[in-house]
Design an enzyme around this catalytic site. Structure first.
Site, PDB file in Angstrom:
ATOM      1  CG  ASP A  54      -2.030  -0.943   1.206  1.00 54.45           C
ATOM      2  OD1 ASP A  54      -2.070  -1.780   0.296  1.00 54.45           O
ATOM      3  OD2 ASP A  54      -2.890  -0.871   2.115  1.00 54.45           O
ATOM      4  CG  HIS A 198       2.473   0.047   4.200  1.00 52.64           C
ATOM      5  ND1 HIS A 198       2.166  -0.912   5.126  1.00 52.64           N
ATOM      6  CD2 HIS A 198       1.363   0.823   4.076  1.00 52.64           C
ATOM      7  CE1 HIS A 198       0.932  -0.720   5.565  1.00 52.64           C
ATOM      8  NE2 HIS A 198       0.410   0.326   4.942  1.00 52.64           N
TER       9      HIS A 198
END
Ligand SMILES: [Zn+2]
Length: 244
Positions: A54, A198
């Site tokens: 993400d 991430h």
């Protein structure tokens, strides 16, 4: 005042200041099917887990891509539209190297604190930017911090976006070293797991060096449990929300 019919997790979340950190939401109600069908894990009748990233693209995304290439793996990247505008070359690289791309909003707001109109614009704008830059129209979405609202689901449905959360997190948004990130993932990973990592930082404060270093450890650990890494879309059940 909150409408008494409001689901308790919405009321609880809304009671917090709008600036509350993602960490709170990320561990809260991400599996709920209350407002709409949501995948938070893939099919259990496999020997695979999926890697998802993400908050990119960022300056570190290319290093994530290099590790994935070296390990011959395909992952899913839930991108922030404004980051795609800032780093179009990197966003294109993600697509060119065969990874999936999902919609992670335009500027990473918590939808709970936005009007329905703003939420729609966030999803639509991200969708348009990602498609224009990468040539890929996302089919998957993950709302910032996993927080979903009726306006989010209405727009996601209209745009043909399937909502995908996660069941295992590396907690790499906190100050963690690679072995700790890997340990957090491997502690929960099983067949069908959707792993949250991430490649960027929504606050723009942290680099992703530790996440990059954790990847080989994660893949090796999964292999030790006879699990391979599969592309996210291959792991999802035929019908959204079936994994519940
Ligand atoms: Zn995010």
């Amino acid at each position: 005042m909150f409408d008494p019919s409001t689901p308790p997790f919405i009321a609880g979340a809304a009671a917090l200041a709008a600036g509350a950190s993602c960490a709170y939401y990320a561990t809260y109600a991400v599996r709920s099917q209350w407002l709409g069908a949501t995948d938070w894990r893939g099919r259990r009748d496999t020997h695979a887990a999926a890697l998802t990233f993400d908050d990119g693209p960022s300056e570190d995304t290319e290093r994530v891509l290099d590790v994935l290439d070296r390990l011959n793996l395909r992952a899913a990247f839930f991108m922030i539209g404004s980051r795609v505008e800032r780093l179009p070359r990197v966003a294109r690289m993600v697509a060119e190297r065969g990874h999936e791309i999902g919609n992670h909003s335009y500027s990473h707001p918590i939808y709970l604190y936005r009007t329905g109109r703003e939420t729609r614009r966030q999803l639509e704008r991200a969708q348009a930017v990602i498609e224009e830059v990468t040539g890929v129209r996302p089919r998957l979405a993950r709302p910032p911090c996993g927080v979903r609202t009726p306006a989010y689901f209405a727009t996601a449905r209209r745009l043909g976006l399937r909502t995908v959360q996660w069941d295992v997190a590396g907690f790499d948004w906190t100050r963690r070293r690679a072995p700790e990130i890997a340990r957090a993932v491997l502690g929960g990973a099983r067949a069908g797991s959707i792993i949250l990592l991430h490649d960027g930082d929504s606050d723009g404060r942290r680099d992703r060096r530790e996440t990059v270093a954790a990847l080989p450890l994660i893949v090796e650990g999964l292999r030790g449990r006879s699990l391979v890494v599969a592309p996210l879309s291959e792991l999802l059940a035929d019908e959204p929300g079936e994994g519940k």
